[in-house]
Design a protein around this motif. Sequence first.
Motif, mmCIF file in Angstrom:
data_model
loop_
_atom_site.group_PDB
_atom_site.id
_atom_site.type_symbol
_atom_site.label_atom_id
_atom_site.label_comp_id
_atom_site.label_asym_id
_atom_site.label_seq_id
_atom_site.Cartn_x
_atom_site.Cartn_y
_atom_site.Cartn_z
ATOM 1 N N ALA A 178 6.851 -7.409 4.287
ATOM 2 C CA ALA A 178 7.321 -7.600 5.504
ATOM 3 C C ALA A 178 7.554 -6.030 5.861
ATOM 4 O O ALA A 178 7.436 -5.749 7.116
ATOM 5 N N GLY A 179 8.125 -5.143 5.078
ATOM 6 C CA GLY A 179 8.444 -3.846 5.703
ATOM 7 C C GLY A 179 7.230 -3.095 5.896
ATOM 8 O O GLY A 179 6.982 -2.536 6.731
ATOM 9 N N VAL A 180 6.061 -3.279 4.894
ATOM 10 C CA VAL A 180 5.008 -2.611 5.438
ATOM 11 C C VAL A 180 4.151 -3.217 6.833
ATOM 12 O O VAL A 180 3.882 -2.623 7.605
ATOM 13 N N PHE A 181 4.384 -4.561 6.967
ATOM 14 C CA PHE A 181 3.868 -5.130 8.205
ATOM 15 C C PHE A 181 4.600 -4.616 9.410
ATOM 16 O O PHE A 181 4.066 -4.191 10.430
ATOM 17 N N LEU A 182 5.813 -4.372 9.268
ATOM 18 C CA LEU A 182 6.571 -3.872 10.440
ATOM 19 C C LEU A 182 6.479 -2.614 10.713
ATOM 20 O O LEU A 182 6.289 -2.257 12.021
ATOM 21 N N ALA A 183 6.034 -1.778 9.420
ATOM 22 C CA ALA A 183 5.713 -0.210 9.917
ATOM 23 C C ALA A 183 4.280 -0.203 10.432
ATOM 24 O O ALA A 183 4.142 0.850 11.480
ATOM 25 N N GLU A 184 3.502 -1.075 9.991
ATOM 26 C CA GLU A 184 2.076 -0.714 10.248
ATOM 27 C C GLU A 184 1.594 -1.526 11.621
ATOM 28 O O GLU A 184 0.829 -1.096 12.349
ATOM 29 N N PHE A 185 2.155 -2.635 11.867
ATOM 30 C CA PHE A 185 1.858 -3.440 13.072
ATOM 31 C C PHE A 185 3.215 -3.737 13.773
ATOM 32 O O PHE A 185 3.120 -4.783 14.216
ATOM 33 N N GLY A 186 3.821 -2.657 13.819
ATOM 34 C CA GLY A 186 5.343 -3.012 14.684
ATOM 35 C C GLY A 186 5.583 -3.218 16.084
ATOM 36 O O GLY A 186 6.473 -3.563 16.630
ATOM 37 N N THR A 187 4.294 -3.235 16.689
ATOM 38 C CA THR A 187 4.716 -3.601 18.019
ATOM 39 C C THR A 187 4.157 -5.185 18.580
ATOM 40 O O THR A 187 4.157 -5.305 19.710
ATOM 41 N N SER A 188 3.474 -6.013 17.558
ATOM 42 C CA SER A 188 3.264 -7.145 18.058
ATOM 43 C C SER A 188 4.559 -8.084 18.055
ATOM 44 O O SER A 188 5.519 -7.789 17.750
ATOM 45 N N ARG A 189 4.398 -9.346 18.790
ATOM 46 C CA ARG A 189 5.570 -10.019 19.107
ATOM 47 C C ARG A 189 6.075 -10.595 17.824
ATOM 48 O O ARG A 189 7.197 -10.860 17.555
ATOM 49 N N LEU A 190 5.019 -10.941 16.770
ATOM 50 C CA LEU A 190 5.392 -11.429 15.455
ATOM 51 C C LEU A 190 6.763 -10.538 14.693
ATOM 52 O O LEU A 190 7.473 -10.913 14.040
ATOM 53 N N SER A 191 6.145 -9.250 14.971
ATOM 54 C CA SER A 191 7.164 -8.047 14.320
ATOM 55 C C SER A 191 8.468 -8.261 14.954
ATOM 56 O O SER A 191 9.520 -7.955 14.203
ATOM 57 N N PHE A 192 8.471 -8.549 16.154
ATOM 58 C CA PHE A 192 9.806 -8.626 16.722
ATOM 59 C C PHE A 192 10.792 -9.783 16.240
ATOM 60 O O PHE A 192 11.869 -9.760 15.728
ATOM 61 N N ILE A 193 9.979 -10.569 15.907
ATOM 62 C CA ILE A 193 10.634 -11.941 15.329
ATOM 63 C C ILE A 193 11.020 -11.579 13.888
ATOM 64 O O ILE A 193 12.198 -11.832 13.612
ATOM 65 N N VAL A 194 10.219 -11.114 13.231
ATOM 66 C CA VAL A 194 10.455 -10.827 11.947
ATOM 67 C C VAL A 194 11.612 -9.885 11.785
ATOM 68 O O VAL A 194 12.682 -9.959 10.794
ATOM 69 N N ARG A 195 11.656 -8.868 12.687
ATOM 70 C CA ARG A 195 12.586 -7.892 12.432
ATOM 71 C C ARG A 195 14.099 -8.467 12.826
ATOM 72 O O ARG A 195 15.238 -8.157 12.577
ATOM 73 N N PHE A 196 14.221 -9.625 13.867
ATOM 74 C CA PHE A 196 15.104 -9.993 14.497
ATOM 75 C C PHE A 196 15.735 -11.054 13.569
ATOM 76 O O PHE A 196 17.111 -10.895 12.943
ATOM 77 N N VAL A 197 14.987 -11.734 12.622
ATOM 78 C CA VAL A 197 15.517 -12.655 11.440
ATOM 79 C C VAL A 197 15.996 -11.663 10.423
ATOM 80 O O VAL A 197 17.046 -12.104 9.826
ATOM 81 N N SER A 198 15.414 -10.500 10.014
ATOM 82 C CA SER A 198 15.921 -9.783 9.049
ATOM 83 C C SER A 198 17.248 -9.321 9.364
ATOM 84 O O SER A 198 18.036 -9.137 8.545
ATOM 85 N N ASP A 199 17.437 -8.491 10.732
ATOM 86 C CA ASP A 199 18.843 -8.338 10.785
ATOM 87 C C ASP A 199 19.792 -9.143 10.862
ATOM 88 O O ASP A 199 20.808 -8.790 10.476
ATOM 89 N N VAL A 200 19.442 -10.356 11.298
ATOM 90 C CA VAL A 200 20.475 -11.430 11.227
ATOM 91 C C VAL A 200 20.813 -11.673 9.856
ATOM 92 O O VAL A 200 22.163 -11.932 9.380
#
Lengths: 281, 262, 242
Positions: free
Chosen positions: A92-114
Motif C-alpha cells: 500500500a505504501g509503494v502504491f500511494l507513493a508511486e500512484f498517489g494521485t488517483s482516486r483509489l489512493s485517496f480512499i486508501v489514505r483515508f482508510v489508513s488514517d482512520v
Amino acid sequence: MITMTGRRFRRRIVSRVMTSATVLAATLAVIPLFMIFAYLLLKGASSVDLNFFLQNPAPAGTSGGGVAPAIVGTGIVVGIAALIGLPIGVGAGVFLAEFGTSRLSFIVRFVSDVLNGTPSILVGVVVWTWMVRPMGHFSALAGSVSLAILMIPMVTRTTEEMVNLVPGSLREAALALGYTRWRTSLKIVLRTALPGVVTGALVAVARITGETAPLLFTAFGNLNFRTDPLEPMQTLSLQVFTYATGPFPEWHRLAWGAALVLVTLVLVFSLGARYVTRRRF
Amino acid sequence: MSRDDASKGTPACRLATVDLTASFFDNAAVRKVNLEFPTKTVTAIIGPSGCGKSTFLRCLNRMHELSDGGTVQGKVLLDGSDIYDRSTDAIRLRQRVGMVFQKPTPFPTMTIFQNVAAGLRVNGRGRVDAVSDRVEAALKGAALWDEVAHRLNTSAMELSGGQQQRLCIARAIAPRPDVVLLDEPTSALDPASTQGIEDLVQDLKSDYTVVIVTHNMQQAARVSDYTAFFYLGELIEADRTDDIFRNPREDRTEAYVTGRFG
Amino acid sequence: MIVGTLLSSALALLIAVPLALGVAVYLTEFSPGWLRGPVGTLVELLAAIPSVVYGLWGIFVLIPILRAWIVPSLQLLFGWTPFFSGNFLGNSMLAAGVVLAIMILPYISAVSREVLLAVPNHQREAALALGATRWEAVWSAVLPYGRAGITGAVVLGLGRALGETMAVTMVIGNRHALGVSLLEPGYSMAAAIANEFSEANAELHLAALFEIGLILFVITVCVNGFARLLVWRVAGHSLKAR
C-alpha cells in the motif's frame, strides 16, 4: 532610568525562571522512564531465571513456574501478524507513493488514517465479530489478524514516506531504459528505499508486540503450551495483564519478570530499527 | 521547416518527426516540428531555456507522455513506422531509443556491472556470458572500461560525477539501441569531465544516431554534425552545424548564435 | 463511563500538556545541541513502553506513591473541593489520569517539537533583535506562530488518551460510578469493553458494549481527524505521526 532597569531586571528573571521551568519539565518527563526501567530491572530480574523461560505456569497460588507458553505465543501471534501485515502495508505504501494521485489512493489514505487513530480494543471487537464468533472459539490467528490490522496503517505511512524520498530522476532513468512502471517501483524504487522501509517495519513490529487490548478477545490467552494458531494462545502482554491484576503475590512477581522480557523484546526491535538506518550513513 | 537535403548529400534518416506537437494539458510546449536526424551523426538541439528542447527530446522515446498532462500529436518515425501508433510497445521502443539525463543517475543499490546490465533483458540462464560481453562492450564504448574493469562488483555510487555519467551512457548503449538521446549531459559536470563526455559523443556516432540537447552553443559547435535551433517551442532552423553557426538563414538564429539573447 | 473517559482524558491533558510543551520548547529552543538527541530519544522511548507495563507500574509503584505522599498533600490543599473528597483506596481516576498523562506526553511533545522546528528562524531572530529575552522571544514570537500546530498536537494526545485501554483499566478501579472526586474509582469506555466483553452473555449486554464501542470510535475518529487537520496545515505534509 530606574524603572527601566527594574523592568528589564524583572524580565530577565522571568526569562530565567521560565527557561528553568522547561528544564524541569524535561526532567520530570524523563523521570517516569527511569523509574519504570529501574523497577523492571529490580523487580523483574529477580524472577527471571532459566525456568522462567522454559516452564509452563504453575497452578494458581503455588510458586514457581515460567512463561514459556507466553513467549512462544508472542512469537507465533506477532510472526503471523507480520506475515499478513507487512506485505499489505509495504504494498500500500509503494502504491500511494508511486500512484498517489488517483482516486483509489485517496480512499486508501483515508482508510489508513482512520485506522491509525482507532483504539486498539475496538479492532479486537471487530475481529471478534468477524472471526471468533463465526469460528466459535478464540484463536491465535484472530489475534494475529487484529495485530495486522493495527500494523498496516503504520507500515503504509512509513513506507510511503521512504519511497517518496527516492528522487524522481531514478524513476525516469529506469523508465527510459524500458522498465514498466511496476518494475520500476519494485526493482528500483523500493530497493533504494529499502533500509527506511525495513526500519518502519521493525518499529511497527515493536509496537504490536506490546499490544494487549486487541488480543483480549481474539487470542484470549491460554494456560498451556500451544503452537497451533487455531487455538487460543497466550502472549507476554496478556500474561502481564493476567498476573498483574490477579490476587496472588507470586503472580505479581512473575508479572514483573514477564514485563521485563516483553520490554526487552520491544526495545530490541526498536533499536534494531535504528541500527538499520544508521548503517546507511 | 526541414533541411535542404539534395545538395548536401546527407545520409539516410532512420529517425524523423512529422508535425510533432507536444503539450502539457492544453498548453503546447512544442509546435509542429518537422525534423530529420541523419543516421549515425550527432544532431545538437540548441535554443534559450524554456524553448521546448527537452520536451521535444522526450517525445522521441515516448517519455513525454509520462509527465503530468503530457500529450503528443503528430508522428515520430523510426525506420518508417510511427512510434506513437497504437500497435507500438512503448517499452520496447525505449530499448531502441536510449536516453541519458542531465543528472547522472546510477541505481544506488546496484554494482557497476548490474547498472550497465540493467537495461538488458536476460532471457534465461544460459545467457549470462552474453550479458558480461555486452557489459564489457558497453563500458568500452563509454570509455569507462579501463577505469572500472577491476571493480565491476563495487557500488556504482563510488564513482566520480563524470564517471557516473559515463556509466549512465554505458547503461543506455548496452541494449544496442538505434538512437541515443542526451539531455544536457554535461550541465552537472566539471569541465574536465565535460571534455571526456564530449569526446565520447564524437565516438558514439560511429555506432549510434545521437541527438544531444545543450544550452551551451560552443559545445554544440564542437560535437555536432547537424544543429537545430528551437525558439519558443518552434523549430526555427536546422542545418549542418557549420552553416548554422557561420551562415544562419534566419535572423533569430543569427541573434542567438551571436549571443545577442539567450 | 463516557464521563469517566472524558474526565480521565481531561486530567491527563491537564498534566501532560504543560509538561510536553515544556519539553518541546526546551528541546527546540533552550537545550544545548549535544543534549538534544539523547533527551529526545529518552522522551520517545516513553512511547515505546507497552500499555500493560504502564499499568503494571501504575498498580505497584504509582499508586503506593500517590497514597503515601501525593494524595495526602492534595487532600491537605484541596480537600475542601469536590474533586478531592472521599477516601483514597488506590484505584482511582487520579491514578488513571496520571498514567495516561505519562503515556500521551511523548506524542504531544514529539509533534510540538516538529511544529516548533517548522517555525522559520527569522521569527525568533526578529524578536531577539528587538531586545526580547530568550523566553520572551519564544513566548511572543515562536509559540503564537505554531499555535495551530500545537493545538493539533494536544488534540492528537487527547485522541490517544480517549482510546487507551490497558493501563487505564488496570488502575482506574472499574466501577460504574458518577462521582466527581478524582480519588474515587471510575470507569472509561475502553475499560468497560475490556472488562465486560468476554463475560457478556446476554444479548442486550453485548449490544450495549457494541454501542459503547461505536461511540468511542466516532469520538476518536473525529478528534483524530481534527488533530491531523490542524497539524498538517502548520507543519507540512511529511510529519512523522506515531
